[in-house]
Design an enzyme around this catalytic site. Sequence first.
Site, PDB file in Angstrom:
ATOM      1  CG  ASP A  12      -9.262   9.388  -5.697  1.00 15.53           C
ATOM      2  OD1 ASP A  12     -10.356   9.026  -6.150  1.00 15.53           O
ATOM      3  OD2 ASP A  12      -9.074   9.658  -4.511  1.00 15.53           O
ATOM      4  CG  HIS A  41     -14.244   4.540 -10.173  1.00 17.11           C
ATOM      5  ND1 HIS A  41     -14.119   3.231 -10.531  1.00 17.11           N
ATOM      6  CD2 HIS A  41     -13.617   4.652  -8.981  1.00 17.11           C
ATOM      7  CE1 HIS A  41     -13.449   2.572  -9.600  1.00 17.11           C
ATOM      8  NE2 HIS A  41     -13.142   3.415  -8.639  1.00 17.11           N
TER       9      HIS A  41
HETATM   10  P1  IMP Z   1     -13.549   5.027   4.192  1.00 15.79           P
HETATM   11  O1  IMP Z   1     -13.313   3.905   3.253  1.00 15.79           O
HETATM   12  O2  IMP Z   1     -14.636   5.962   3.692  1.00 15.79           O
HETATM   13  O3  IMP Z   1     -13.745   4.595   5.612  1.00 15.79           O
HETATM   14  O4  IMP Z   1     -12.218   5.920   4.194  1.00 15.79           O
HETATM   15  C1  IMP Z   1     -10.999   5.398   4.708  1.00 15.79           C
HETATM   16  C2  IMP Z   1      -9.833   6.130   4.071  1.00 15.79           C
HETATM   17  O5  IMP Z   1      -9.779   5.772   2.693  1.00 15.79           O
HETATM   18  C3  IMP Z   1      -9.971   7.647   4.091  1.00 15.79           C
HETATM   19  O6  IMP Z   1      -8.694   8.241   4.142  1.00 15.79           O
HETATM   20  C4  IMP Z   1     -10.636   7.941   2.756  1.00 15.79           C
HETATM   21  O7  IMP Z   1     -10.402   9.257   2.348  1.00 15.79           O
HETATM   22  C5  IMP Z   1      -9.952   6.917   1.881  1.00 15.79           C
HETATM   23  N1  IMP Z   1     -10.769   6.519   0.730  1.00 15.79           N
HETATM   24  C6  IMP Z   1     -11.866   5.765   0.714  1.00 15.79           C
HETATM   25  N2  IMP Z   1     -12.329   5.605  -0.534  1.00 15.79           N
HETATM   26  C7  IMP Z   1     -11.496   6.264  -1.333  1.00 15.79           C
HETATM   27  C8  IMP Z   1     -11.406   6.439  -2.754  1.00 15.79           C
HETATM   28  O8  IMP Z   1     -12.188   5.940  -3.540  1.00 15.79           O
HETATM   29  N3  IMP Z   1     -10.389   7.206  -3.200  1.00 15.79           N
HETATM   30  C9  IMP Z   1      -9.479   7.740  -2.371  1.00 15.79           C
HETATM   31  N4  IMP Z   1      -9.505   7.596  -1.049  1.00 15.79           N
HETATM   32  C10 IMP Z   1     -10.502   6.856  -0.542  1.00 15.79           C
HETATM   33 MG    MG Z   2     -11.989   8.219  -6.737  1.00 15.14          MG
END
Ligand code: IMP
Ligand code: MG
Length: 338
Positions: A12, A41
């Site tokens: 982000d 995004h």
């Molecule tokens: P997961 O990839 O959904 O298993 O999430 C693992 C960690 O990465 C968690 O803390 C999510 O909130 C974070 N996370 C996953 N994708 C994103 C993203 O696109 N932006 C920010 N945090 C993310």
């Molecule tokens: Mg994002």
Amino acid sequence: MIDIVCGGQAGDEGKGKISAYLSYKGDYDYCVRVGGPNAGHTVVADGKSYTLKNIPSGFLNPATKLVLGAGAYTKTEWLLKEVALTGTQDRLIIDPYAVLITDEETAAEQGAGHFMKHIGSVGTGLGQAVKDRIERREVKFAKDEPLLKDFIQDVPELLNGALDQGQNILLEGTQGIKLSLLHGEYPFVTSRDTTASTFLGEAGLGPKSVRDVYVVFKPYITRVGPGPLEKEMTDEKDLEVYHTKGHEIGSVSKRLRRVGAFEKRSASRAIMINNATKIAITHIDMFAGNDHIKSYEDFSDEAKAFLEGIKALSKEVYPHPKLALVSTGPDMEDTLVL
Ligand code: IMP
Ligand code: MG
């Protein structure tokens, strides 16, 4: 040649905006996305806001073809919805081995306390699909989905052929260094590495054709899940400004993002590991008085001090990237080129 956009923090950072800007102003023949739909995004143009899970942010340039590599994960219904929203059915290309997350995988992830509570997963099923693929279980590939048959093409062949003809590619990465499975803050990380070399591999590209690697930072860090944050902000009034003006609400998870101070250590690791040649700063307007600024001289003292700090950091860390872009508002046009 290939330019790559990477996240220098915990996701982000505004990679979508920077990719959209580069693609709109640049001459990329292809804009490629890898990674999963957990990574939203956001692109804002002409007052319209698009939150995309899979369609590359370069879609605003009608001359750019949009590609999902073999390292991309999506869900058929989500993807088709985004294709309709962006009107990109005539220029989308999907690798036969991109993975389609099944409803069972999404349900399994959402039902798993380990993913949802301990790691703070977004709940799209990406982690479960990656796990199934690594275990060599049956996964659903894009080539197996009749609804996607018109989009399927051998992506490595297509992109490497394009490079051979002198064409240009923008490779849009996901998440950021702190969420890398290899170089991040394990176990509070996502299910894959999130650095430039991995993005190349996931697209079927090699390192020799890379021109620029952009690393994107905000003047602060946000996290949507648990995990380390230096100097985390706790004051509710301060946080509210980030959640409202800064739009710091998870675009996929819808959670209020946690906010912490800019971290020099993770920033230098992002520069180093991604081999950054250029730095893009977004959200500079979160320092009061810096909305829509059109020249470096007009930034406030606070904003200038931050930007000078970035330049100093870059002097310290190989390969000493140039501060190249500063984003002064959410719209694609709110971008200062240095
Ligand atoms: P997961 O990839 O959904 O298993 O999430 C693992 C960690 O990465 C968690 O803390 C999510 O909130 C974070 N996370 C996953 N994708 C994103 C993203 O696109 N932006 C920010 N945090 C993310
Ligand atoms: Mg994002």
